[in-house]
Design an enzyme around this catalytic site. Structure first.
Site, PDB file in Angstrom:
ATOM      1  N   ARG A  51     -15.597   3.194  23.066  1.00 35.77           N
ATOM      2  CA  ARG A  51     -14.324   2.490  23.327  1.00 35.77           C
ATOM      3  C   ARG A  51     -14.178   1.213  22.506  1.00 35.77           C
ATOM      4  NH1 ARG A  51     -15.319   3.906  28.789  1.00 35.77           N
ATOM      5  NH2 ARG A  51     -14.130   5.786  29.287  1.00 35.77           N
ATOM      6  N   LYS A  90      -5.572  -2.439   9.773  1.00 33.28           N
ATOM      7  CA  LYS A  90      -5.135  -1.037   9.883  1.00 33.28           C
ATOM      8  C   LYS A  90      -6.306  -0.128   9.531  1.00 33.28           C
ATOM      9  CE  LYS A  90      -0.514  -1.348   8.066  1.00 33.28           C
ATOM     10  NZ  LYS A  90       0.339  -0.622   7.135  1.00 33.28           N
ATOM     11  N   PHE A 140     -19.094  -7.818  -6.619  1.00 34.61           N
ATOM     12  CA  PHE A 140     -19.093  -6.342  -6.532  1.00 34.61           C
ATOM     13  C   PHE A 140     -18.193  -5.723  -7.596  1.00 34.61           C
ATOM     14  CE2 PHE A 140     -20.089  -6.823  -1.809  1.00 34.61           C
ATOM     15  CZ  PHE A 140     -21.418  -6.497  -1.982  1.00 34.61           C
ATOM     16  N   GLU A 146      -1.725  -4.178  -6.734  1.00 34.92           N
ATOM     17  CA  GLU A 146      -1.371  -4.849  -5.471  1.00 34.92           C
ATOM     18  C   GLU A 146      -1.298  -6.358  -5.688  1.00 34.92           C
ATOM     19  OE1 GLU A 146      -0.452  -3.285  -2.789  1.00 34.92           O
ATOM     20  OE2 GLU A 146      -1.140  -1.245  -3.216  1.00 34.92           O
ATOM     21  N   LYS A 155      -1.060 -12.082   1.869  1.00 33.50           N
ATOM     22  CA  LYS A 155      -1.074 -10.975   2.827  1.00 33.50           C
ATOM     23  C   LYS A 155      -1.457 -11.482   4.219  1.00 33.50           C
ATOM     24  CE  LYS A 155      -2.096  -6.363   4.045  1.00 33.50           C
ATOM     25  NZ  LYS A 155      -2.615  -5.065   3.799  1.00 33.50           N
ATOM     26  N   GLU A 178       4.541  -5.251  11.619  1.00 31.22           N
ATOM     27  CA  GLU A 178       5.430  -4.709  10.587  1.00 31.22           C
ATOM     28  C   GLU A 178       6.862  -4.506  11.057  1.00 31.22           C
ATOM     29  OE1 GLU A 178       2.818  -1.973   7.893  1.00 31.22           O
ATOM     30  OE2 GLU A 178       4.832  -1.153   7.932  1.00 31.22           O
ATOM     31  N   ARG A 207       6.723  -8.166   6.953  1.00 23.91           N
ATOM     32  CA  ARG A 207       5.576  -7.415   6.421  1.00 23.91           C
ATOM     33  C   ARG A 207       6.029  -6.249   5.532  1.00 23.91           C
ATOM     34  NH1 ARG A 207      -0.045  -5.771   9.632  1.00 23.91           N
ATOM     35  NH2 ARG A 207      -1.030  -4.892   7.805  1.00 23.91           N
ATOM     36  N   ASN A 238       5.729  -3.918   0.789  1.00 22.51           N
ATOM     37  CA  ASN A 238       5.974  -2.551   0.344  1.00 22.51           C
ATOM     38  C   ASN A 238       6.785  -2.489  -0.933  1.00 22.51           C
ATOM     39  OD1 ASN A 238       4.595  -1.111   2.333  1.00 22.51           O
ATOM     40  ND2 ASN A 238       6.219  -1.582   3.799  1.00 22.51           N
ATOM     41  N   HIS A 248       6.575   0.448  -3.197  1.00 22.33           N
ATOM     42  CA  HIS A 248       5.968   1.530  -2.431  1.00 22.33           C
ATOM     43  C   HIS A 248       6.945   2.634  -2.039  1.00 22.33           C
ATOM     44  CE1 HIS A 248       2.598  -1.135  -2.352  1.00 22.33           C
ATOM     45  NE2 HIS A 248       1.867  -0.308  -1.619  1.00 22.33           N
ATOM     46  N   HIS A 253       5.121   5.629  -3.237  1.00 20.52           N
ATOM     47  CA  HIS A 253       4.539   6.595  -2.302  1.00 20.52           C
ATOM     48  C   HIS A 253       5.011   8.012  -2.583  1.00 20.52           C
ATOM     49  CE1 HIS A 253       3.116   3.878   1.195  1.00 20.52           C
ATOM     50  NE2 HIS A 253       2.103   4.327   0.486  1.00 20.52           N
ATOM     51  N   HIS A 300      -3.451   5.293  -6.083  1.00 19.80           N
ATOM     52  CA  HIS A 300      -2.368   4.633  -5.345  1.00 19.80           C
ATOM     53  C   HIS A 300      -1.741   3.495  -6.158  1.00 19.80           C
ATOM     54  CE1 HIS A 300      -0.389   2.730  -1.904  1.00 19.80           C
ATOM     55  NE2 HIS A 300      -0.982   1.601  -2.244  1.00 19.80           N
ATOM     56  N   MET A 314      12.782  37.634 -44.863  1.00 18.72           N
ATOM     57  CA  MET A 314      13.032  37.685 -46.294  1.00 18.72           C
ATOM     58  C   MET A 314      13.673  39.019 -46.661  1.00 18.72           C
ATOM     59  SD  MET A 314      12.074  35.063 -48.107  1.00 18.72           S
ATOM     60  CE  MET A 314      11.629  35.573 -49.763  1.00 18.72           C
TER      61      MET A 314
HETATM   62  N1  LIG Z   1      -5.763   0.123   5.709  1.00 21.91           N
HETATM   63  C1  LIG Z   1      -4.900  -0.300   4.853  1.00 21.91           C
HETATM   64  O1  LIG Z   1      -4.095  -1.182   5.091  1.00 21.91           O
HETATM   65  C2  LIG Z   1      -4.879   0.315   3.518  1.00 21.91           C
HETATM   66  C3  LIG Z   1      -4.127  -0.247   2.488  1.00 21.91           C
HETATM   67  C4  LIG Z   1      -4.170   0.328   1.234  1.00 21.91           C
HETATM   68  C5  LIG Z   1      -4.949   1.450   1.000  1.00 21.91           C
HETATM   69  N2  LIG Z   1      -5.665   1.991   2.016  1.00 21.91           N
HETATM   70  C6  LIG Z   1      -6.531   3.140   1.828  1.00 21.91           C
HETATM   71  O2  LIG Z   1      -7.551   2.806   0.908  1.00 21.91           O
HETATM   72  C7  LIG Z   1      -8.041   3.989   0.297  1.00 21.91           C
HETATM   73  C8  LIG Z   1      -8.237   3.764  -1.178  1.00 21.91           C
HETATM   74  O3  LIG Z   1      -9.189   2.746  -1.335  1.00 21.91           O
HETATM   75  P1  LIG Z   1      -9.868   2.431  -2.726  1.00 21.91           P
HETATM   76  O4  LIG Z   1      -8.844   2.387  -3.759  1.00 21.91           O
HETATM   77  O5  LIG Z   1     -10.708   1.275  -2.538  1.00 21.91           O
HETATM   78  O6  LIG Z   1     -10.691   3.755  -3.032  1.00 21.91           O
HETATM   79  P2  LIG Z   1     -12.191   4.226  -2.686  1.00 21.91           P
HETATM   80  O7  LIG Z   1     -12.687   3.656  -1.459  1.00 21.91           O
HETATM   81  O8  LIG Z   1     -12.151   5.700  -2.777  1.00 21.91           O
HETATM   82  O9  LIG Z   1     -13.022   3.645  -3.901  1.00 21.91           O
HETATM   83  C9  LIG Z   1     -12.741   4.031  -5.211  1.00 21.91           C
HETATM   84  C10 LIG Z   1     -13.976   4.531  -5.951  1.00 21.91           C
HETATM   85  O10 LIG Z   1     -14.770   3.443  -6.406  1.00 21.91           O
HETATM   86  C11 LIG Z   1     -16.112   3.555  -5.949  1.00 21.91           C
HETATM   87  N3  LIG Z   1     -16.542   2.190  -5.713  1.00 21.91           N
HETATM   88  C12 LIG Z   1     -16.094   1.350  -4.751  1.00 21.91           C
HETATM   89  N4  LIG Z   1     -16.621   0.141  -4.932  1.00 21.91           N
HETATM   90  C13 LIG Z   1     -17.441   0.216  -6.003  1.00 21.91           C
HETATM   91  C14 LIG Z   1     -18.249  -0.716  -6.678  1.00 21.91           C
HETATM   92  N5  LIG Z   1     -18.261  -1.998  -6.309  1.00 21.91           N
HETATM   93  N6  LIG Z   1     -18.975  -0.307  -7.712  1.00 21.91           N
HETATM   94  C15 LIG Z   1     -18.908   0.980  -8.129  1.00 21.91           C
HETATM   95  N7  LIG Z   1     -18.135   1.897  -7.542  1.00 21.91           N
HETATM   96  C16 LIG Z   1     -17.407   1.518  -6.492  1.00 21.91           C
HETATM   97  C17 LIG Z   1     -16.013   4.425  -4.742  1.00 21.91           C
HETATM   98  O11 LIG Z   1     -17.216   5.113  -4.516  1.00 21.91           O
HETATM   99  C18 LIG Z   1     -14.905   5.369  -5.097  1.00 21.91           C
HETATM  100  O12 LIG Z   1     -15.413   6.408  -5.898  1.00 21.91           O
HETATM  101  C19 LIG Z   1      -7.019   5.059   0.596  1.00 21.91           C
HETATM  102  O13 LIG Z   1      -7.547   5.954   1.529  1.00 21.91           O
HETATM  103  C20 LIG Z   1      -5.841   4.295   1.201  1.00 21.91           C
HETATM  104  O14 LIG Z   1      -5.145   5.075   2.158  1.00 21.91           O
HETATM  105  C21 LIG Z   1      -5.654   1.436   3.258  1.00 21.91           C
END
Ligand SMILES: NC(=O)c1ccc[n+]([C@@H]2O[C@H](COP(=O)([O-])OP(=O)(O)OC[C@H]3O[C@@H](n4cnc5c(N)ncnc54)[C@H](O)[C@@H]3O)[C@@H](O)[C@H]2O)c1
Length: 1595
Positions: A134, A156, A183, A198, A258, A268, A272, A276, A279, A283, A295, A882
């Protein structure tokens, strides 16, 4: 921690976002000390684990043991779980497996979960945390930029389901979000860019300053992640580099916005929504392109399109759209759907306007039906504090790729407007201001691709810095005073197709100062077209001056590698006849040389002097004076002296409007008879094109008033423009396109000269104008340095023309001028205007008052793709080629087979003009003949466009207008076939022929010239082999091929596989020979059972080309021709590249495409088209396919493709959009993968109108899928050199397997008759079954009558079919449900076939194959058209079959002899249409009769004799008197093998062929076999066995 500096951002009232570099120790200690727990579980994906997991483990374990040794804390543990990367993990299964892990490890409610990863890990792990026990505490440690600035912030969480993304989830706020920017150093750069979308979005809606920083500092921001930080540098402020500071501030800035928005509007409801931006459309694009396109990439395009909507609505300026575009581009993000990364995807086809609007319909932001879009009002602010309602029509217009101009009078007449800043002046001003010292404010700078590229390059070279004022209206240039540096190693300066930038920067790059390292160079490069545009003369001049410049690809073109040496100076000689930009390039940089430069222009005529003057005038404004030398007579020489110096920036420089752009609105006034004033350009202009109004439009009859700064044109009433006899446009070459479209509707011929350089612009503009004007019906004549346009009245021009713009802004804008008077003109690539006038379409509508509509070519094209063909089956066939290529011969053969009349255009010409072609040319000359010939063509194509074969004169392709007519014909109506014949044969043939006009030039020259035109005008190519192949069997094959080819391409009888229907199985054999002719002698064996032959073109090799395995077109053509003569099976044309498991080089996409086009031109029935081919190529193949079929295929060799995953769905959808057959090939790792495949296929087939699908798994584990696949299963054959793919089975193996698993039950076949013990039929059919691996058996059922036992046999469930022989051919009829027309006519049944009518009810069908055996035995030896008359001996049942066969061939006279005339009469009466004449004797031919060339005897052999024996029919040699051509005699009696009749035939002439009864028996047996099994009988093996058995039984 003392040694870690973090920036904290507050969200929802808590400082929970901590940002910095190298935070792992900080994270461990913060989490352990503030979130006490018995278990810390870190979840990450394998990509991230590889780089970072060990560090986390070490830090947590050491922090845990440190805290435990301090005492007090109960023993805690640190666990980690690594999941698979990628969106597929974000699923219910993914969630369950994490939960299982937690439960298995006895995690309790106090667990703290750490989500280390991108958005996927964050969303998934967050959702697990939200519901596990939970809800447990969790921490976000985002590792992608997207996750840092977006998904980790806001709480989210969600997972995907097959129904859609993020459909199940929860709001669950993390306790901390640790943003460790270090990272990003391991993140792939595409993912970094994805996140930047973004970041840019947030700045665009919220903060202009932040946007300006992003805009100008892209290179530094990239540098921060590209150079790894060592020794944890950046962890403390003291160790943080400037680049790191910048990166962190960008991230923190974005997060803060944000966090602020989330805090104000967590759920939203309004504000908020602003996040978008981009988007709504983004989308929708993502829904189609996921997972291939990320994306952020989709949002990037969405932002531009949504900004354009704002611009179209008059809310946002073009300046802002331009800035947004450039900023996104700087982060390597796509900014339009035409970006090759998108346009080349097969799924791009699905991006139709309707589809996108449809997807947008279900956006959460919508209110009811109305769509909502976040509209920008300027950079940093939105139009409303929420999304705005926008009408569908506006969105649709922005989304569409083409524009349709609505003809009409400009509603804003009289128009008063200014045009965008001049491109030439903008580019010069940028270089001057950058090289100068001090600051300059540039006003009215053109915001375009060209200037963007120039600015980006100058920044890259650190030559200047730029910033914007007045919302982007003013560009502030901080000049570098000539200081420039070499870009970092490996970084090339990319200039797209910006010609001016390329020319200017070539010399600028020589000024770069190096650091002293020997291998330092600056590399400038561009797109494919740029790499063809010349730069050689400039490079030659600079090289001669001592500069080291190398061509990296082709000599004379970009890319260039330029050493940083500075300019030496002194005397420079430069060839200036190709481009004045070379001259300007040297002039602009000359002051920075070490010595003063004397520039001497060579090469004769100097091109575009006004541009040189413009450069010199502008240099003067920036403080450097150039002196042009003059001779004693005061005449200006092409020699310039430039002093050494440094430019000084004026405070402000205002850029004049573009005079080339001004020609379009002025021309609209001219052509529509209205008035237009262009401000900002007048007689004092530096630009040559400013003369267009006075020199071109005034001469054509317009009223022109030009002041120093303004130009006004008023056109004469519509239709009264006059042509200009001759005009030299050398000083305004870019305006020649505008002049040409005005000339197209002027009265008379306009000759434009001095524009040769326009052949090497964005496209060959002279050719482009000729081809596109021809579409309107306007004739043009190409000149060495110009073009002649023959004007026509507006009312005669073709309406509804679709103009191809060659990605050239000037072509698009020029033709939109014509569109204002010609209804329905479509400009196909509307976005190409972005180069110089991005908002041209908006201005055309809003400022001039001409309506512009959006046209979605995508849906126009995809509609025609699903329509299979646009040509009608009854459309006339046009033959070109020809003289002497065989058009007339082929035409007559085709015409007689289709039963259509044949028209010879030359003959018709003579009839019409009452004079021979030769004489006409003699009297009137070639040009007049060509005009008359073209007029006749037009008439032919309209009057005889149905059911005719039209053969045209060889020279018809000489004029552009005729070529256009032919191209239009095959695009919209019917086939145009190029009859090809090798040059030497044509020469030999024409040597003897003189009835038509002589060429007046050598035939090989004519052949060479016309070859590309024939190719361009034809939809198909037919190689004429008729005269080459001397042998009879080859001739037959060729004839057969002529008929197959034309029946296929016209759609009269497409040569397609009949088993390719639901409920049946179809197979093809892949031919894996480098040279297929080696297979021809065994082709019957090889093709046993199969429905088609696959030609593995990638495996073909003519052994002549070295170092590559691309077979030449002519080799492929010959191979196909050879194969066609040996088999009538349809072909599948396949090219597999190396990465798809084939041999074709992966890089040779273009060559592959050319071969695929060749296949369609050759009438290949099936084309295997890989979805990985660029989308425009696929689109073109689909549009050309005619009656051939496209197999849209996708191969995944990785073994990772999941049949229930999103990739397969995406590929299926893409294949469905373009293919007639869908082919998806995976690789099985276990038997289970085949079940997943079967599920997928079942689901796909359950949809209405599902297309046939070929789905198999490669590898031995995938064999099961090959067995079960119903559509075109690829099979191998033991005789083949290699298998085409691992795991491939033979046809027979698959049948045996199908039987074993119950999919192919054994059937019983019988022969009814009496006596039948010596019958050959069991041997015949059982051999066939055995060879094909079919489990069936055939046996004799000798019976005295057709009674109960026969009935029992034919009604048994395992009854497969029966042969019926004497004496039951009539008796069985009452037992049958239906008879074939043949059985009905002959009145006898020899074959019973059980068939299923509506899928369940079985009926018994009676047929007669005897006549087919007879017909085949005749036509194998004598063509049906050559059967002149036939004799049938006998009047029984077999004679009936013989007469029916002869009637079906169309024999004009049949003689019938029978001992009793009465029976003969009965038979003759039964066939009133067979032209039967009864003979009383067969040993004498009545006088006047030419003896027949076909004889069929149906009487028993012992009833005949060659001597006058008693009782027997006496046969004489007179039977075989026919000598004039091929002839055949058939004896239906098959015992003995050589009957008296056949013995007699042996003594007849060589033209007679004997056919034994056994041969006929075999032929009819083959037909029977095929009727029962749906498979071609394996003839050669069967014949061999039957003959052997016959030899045993008949002595
Ligand atoms: N919750 C929200 O508000 C929200 C908003 C936007 C997007 N999303 C979601 O986020 C997801 C996309 O996230 P993403 O773009 O981060 O993709 P992802 O998590 O798939 O990462 C992209 C790729 O990079 C690799 N990777 C990540 N960090 C790394 C690093 N530091 N070094 C080497 N490789 C690395 C991952 O293994 C993956 O292959 C989608 O599912 C989308 O729906 C959620």
């Amino acid at each position: 921690m003392a040694d870690t500096d973090v920036l904290k951002v507050s969200i929802l009232g808590r400082d929970s976002i901590h940002c910095g570099f190298h935070l792992v120790p900080y994270i461990a200690s913060t989490v352990i000390s503030t979130l006490t727990s018995s278990t810390y579980v870190l979840i990450t994906d394998s990509n991230i684990a590889r780089h970072h997991l060990a560090t986390f483990e070490a830090e947590f374990n050491s922090a845990l043991s440190a805290s435990q040794s301090v005492g007090g804390t109960p023993k805690s543990r640190f666990l980690s779980l690594v999941i698979a990367p990628g969106e597929t993990s974000k699923s219910r299964e993914g969630k369950a497996s994490i939960e299982d892990f937690l439960l298995l490890n006895r995690c309790t409610r106090d667990t703290v979960i750490l989500a280390l990863g991108g958005g996927v890990v964050g969303d998934l792990v967050g959702f697990v945390a939200a519901t596990f026990m939970r809800g447990v505490r969790f921490v976000q440690i985002p590792t992608t930029l997207l996750a840092m600035v977006d998904s980790s912030v806001g709480g989210k969480t969600a997972i995907d389901t097959p129904h859609g993304k993020n459909l199940i989830g929860a709001f669950w706020q993390p306790k901390y979000i640790f943003i460790d920017a270090a990272f990003l150093e391991t993140l792939p750069s595409r993912e970094f860019s994805n996140g930047m979308a973004e970041v840019v979005k947030t700045a665009a809606i919220w903060n202009e300053d932040e946007f300006a920083a992003l805009e100008s500092r892209a290179a530094e921001i990239f540098a921060a992640i590209q150079s790894p930080s060592t020794n944890n540098s950046g962890r403390t402020k003291a160790t943080r580099s400037a680049a790191q500071e910048l990166l962190l501030s960008v991230i923190v800035g974005s997060i803060s916005v944000k966090a602020h928005i989330v805090t104000i509007d967590e759920l939203e409801t309004g504000l908020r929504n602003l996040v978008n931006f981009g988007h709504t459309i983004g989308h929708a694009i993502e829904a189609v392109l996921t997972p291939t396109i990320l994306h952020g990439e989709c949002v990037s395009i969405g932002m531009i399109l949504e900004a354009e909507i704002s611009r179209q609505m008059g809310i946002l300026s073009q300046v802002a759209v331009g800035r947004l575009t450039r900023c996104l581009k700087a982060y390597n993000l796509p900014i339009s759907l035409t970006d090759p990364r998108i346009a080349n995807l097969p799924t791009a086809k699905l991006l139709t306007v309707d589809r996108l609007l449809d997807i947008m319909r279900i956006d959460k932001k919508n209110s009811g039906d109305a769509k909502k879009v976040v509209l920008l009002s300027r950079i940093g602010a939105t139009y409303e504090p929420k999304a705005t309602v926008v009408q569908d029509a506006i969105i649709a217009k922005t989304l569409s790729d083409a524009a349709k101009v609505v003809a009409g009078v400009p509603t804003h007449h009289p128009v008063k407007m200014s045009t965008p800043g001049s491109k030439s002046i903008s580019n010069r001003a940028l270089v001057l201001a950058a090289l100068a010292k001090g600051t300059c404010r540039l006003k009215n700078l053109l915001h375009s691709d060209d200037t963007a590229v120039m600015m980006a390059a100058l920044v890259e070279l650190k030559g200047a810095s730029f910033s914007w004022e007045d919302g982007g209206d003013t560009l502030v240039v901080q000049g570098g005073g000539g200081g420039l540096s070499v870009p970092p190693k490996g970084k090339e300066i990319y200039l797209g197709n910006a010609g001016t930038a390329a020319r200017f920067l070539t010399t600028v790059c020589t000024l770069v100062q190096g650091s002293g390292a020997s291998d330092e160079t600056t590399i400038i490069t561009g797109n494919a077209r740029m790499k063809q545009r010349p730069i050689g003369p400039l490079v030659d001049a600079l090289r001669a001056n001592g500069n080291n410049i190398d061509f990296l690809e082709s000599t004379g073109c970009l890319p260039l590698s330029i050493a940083p040496q500075g300019l030496k100076g002194g005397h420079i000689r430069l060839a200036a006849s190709v481009s004045s930009q070379y001259v300007s390039s040297v002039l602009l940089c000359a002051p920075y040389a070490r010595e003063p430069i004397t520039l001497e222009l060579t090469g004769g005529q100097v091109i575009s002097q006004p541009y040189i003057d413009m450069t010199i005038a502008m240099m003067r404004t920036f403080g450097v004076s150039v002196a042009r030398r003059i001779d004693e007579a005061g005449k200006a020489l092409d020699i310039y002296d430039i002093p050494v110096g440094v430019y000084v920036n004026p405070e402000e420089y205002s850029i004049e409007s573009d005079a080339s752009s001004a020609t379009y609105p002025l021309a609209i006034a001219a052509i529509t008879g209205t008035t237009c004033t262009i401000q900002n350009i007048g007689s004092s202009s530096l630009q040559g094109d400013a003369r267009f109004a006075k020199e071109v439009l005034e001469t054509m009859g317009c009223t022109v008033v030009q002041t120093e700064t303004e130009t006004t044109v008023t056109g004469p009433p519509q239709g009264q423009l006059k042509a200009i006899e001759e005009i030299d446009m050398e000083v305004m070459t870019d305006a020649f396109l505008t002049a040409s479209v005005v000339a197209a509707v002027a009265n008379g011929k306009t000759r434009i000269l001095g524009i040769a350089n326009q052949r090497v612009k964005e496209c060959n503009r002279i050719r482009a104008m000729m081809d596109e004007l021809a579409k309107f019906g306007v004739q043009t004549i190409e000149l060495d340095d110009g073009l002649e346009v023959i004007g026509r009245p507006i009312s005669e021009l073709t309406k509804g023309v679709s103009v191809h713009c060659y990605d050239d802004h000037r072509v698009a804008m020029a033709f939109s001028v014509l569109g204002t008077v010609i209804d329905g003109t479509i400009l196909e690539e509307k976005r190409c205007v972005e180069k110089t006038w991005p908002n041209w379409w908006d201005d055309l509508e809003n400022k001039i008052g001409i309506d512009v509509k959006g046209i979605d070519l995508h849906s126009v094209n995809s509609a025609s793709a699903s329509n299979t063909v646009s040509q009608e089956a009854s459309a006339s066939i046009i033959l070109i080629g020809m003289r002497g290529s065989g058009k007339t011969f082929t035409g007559h053969l085709v015409a007689s087979n289709l039963d259509w009349p044949c028209i010879d255009a030359d003959a018709l010409f003579e009839e019409k003009h009452q004079i021979g072609v030769r004489e006409f040319v003699h009297q009137n000359g070639w040009p007049a003949f060509r005009v008359a010939e073209t007029a006749l063509l037009q008439e032919l194509l309209t009057a005889y466009d149905q059911k005719h074969v039209i053969s045209l004169g060889g020279g018809i392709v000489e004029t552009a207008e005729a070529r256009q007519l032919l191209k239009d014909y095959h695009r919209n109506k019917g086939p145009v076939v190029h009859i090809m014949r090798p040059l030497d044969e044509i020469l030999a043939y024409l040597g003897a022929e003189a009835s038509r006009p002589a060429y007046g030039e050598p035939i090989p020259v004519v052949y060479e010239r016309r070859a590309p035109w024939f190719k361009e005008c034809a939809s198909h190519e037919f190689v004429n082999h008729v005269s080459i192949d001397a042998s009879m069997s080859n001739k037959k094959g060729t004839r057969h091929e002529v008929i197959r080819f034309f029946k296929h391409i016209t759609g009269q009888q497409p040569n397609l596989a009949s088993n390719l229907v639901p409920g049946k199985r179809s197979y093809f054999l892949a031919l894996t020979y480098p040279d297929i002719t080696h297979a021809l002698h065994r082709i019957d064996e090889l093709t046993q059972g199969v429905d088609a032959l696959e030609l593995r073109v990638d495996l073909l090799s003519d052994m002549t080309s070295f170092g590559g395995s691309i077979p030449s077109k002519s080799y492929v053509q010959d191979q196909i021709a050879a194969l066609r003569r040996s088999t009538s099976l349809p072909f599948i044309f396949t090219i597999r590249t190396v990465s798809q498991g084939g041999a074709f080089p992966d890089s040779a996409e273009k060559e592959g495409f050319e071969l695929l086009k060749l296949a369609l031109a050759l009438g290949i029935e099936y084309l295997d088209v890989e979805l990985s081919l660029p989308e425009p190529m696929i689109r073109e193949l689909v549009s050309r396919k005619g009656h051939s079929k496209i197999i849209a295929s996708w191969h995944d060799w990785s073994g990772n493709m999941k049949w229930d995953g999103p990739v397969v769905k995406e590929k299926y959808a893409a294949a469905d959009a373009v293919g007639d057959i869908i082919k998806i090939v995976g690789k099985a790792n276990s038997l289970r993968d085949n079940f997943a495949l079967a599920e997928f296929v079942m689901e796909a087939n359950s949809k209405p109108n599902a297309k046939p699908i070929l789905a198999i798994n490669m590898g031995s584990q995938g064999q099961m899928s090959r067995i079960l696949n119903p559509t075109f299963s690829p099979v191998s054959h033991p005789l083949l050199p290699t298998k085409a793919a691992p795991g491939q089975l033979s046809f027979a193996e698959i049948q045996r397997a199908l039987h074993l698993i119950g999919e192919l039950p054994r059937q019983r076949y019988v022969l009814f008759g009496n006596p039948i013990s010596h019958s050959m039929s069991p041997t015949l059919h059982n051999t066939g079954f055995e060879v094909l691996g079919l489990p069936h058996f055939y046996e004799l059922q000798q019976t005295t009558e057709v009674g109960q036992d026969v009935k029992a046999t034919i009604t048994a469930p395992d009854f497969g079919g029966a042969s019926v022989t004497i004496p039951f051919k009539l008796d069985v009829i009452p037992l049958l449900d239906k008879l074939s027309p043949a059985a009905e006519a002959i009145g006898a049944v020899n074959t019973i076939i059980p068939t299923r009518t509506n899928g369940t009810d079985r009926i018994l069908y009676g047929d007669n194959t005897d006549w087919l055996g007879i017909r085949k035995s005749i036509t194998l030896h004598v063509h049906s058209e050559s059967v002149h008359s036939a004799l049938v001996i006998g009047a029984g049942g077999t004679a009936r079959a013989a007469i029916y066969a002869l009637q079906s061939i169309g024999v004009k006279q049949v003689y019938l002899f029978n001992r009793t005339r009465r029976s003969a009469q009965v038979l003759a009466d039964a066939f009133p249409h067979a032209h039967v004449e009864i003979l009383d004797s067969i040993n004498e031919w009545p006088s006047g009769i030419v003896p027949p060339n076909v004889i069929v005897s149906t009487v028993p052999a012992d009833a005949t004799s060659t001597t006058e024996a008693s009782g027997a029919l006496t046969l004489s040699r007179n039977l075989f008197l026919y000598r004039d051509g091929p002839a055949v005699v058939i004896d239906m009696a098959y015992k003995p093998a050589v009957t008296p009749l056949l013995a007699l035939a042996k003594e007849a002439g060589d033209n007679w062929t004997s056919v034994q009864g056994l041969d006929v028996l075999l032929e009819q047996g083959y037909v029977q076999f095929e009727l029962w099994t749906g498979r071609v009988c394996p003839k050669s093996v069967v014949a061999e066995r039957v003959r052997a058995r016959y030899a045993e039984t008949v002595v």
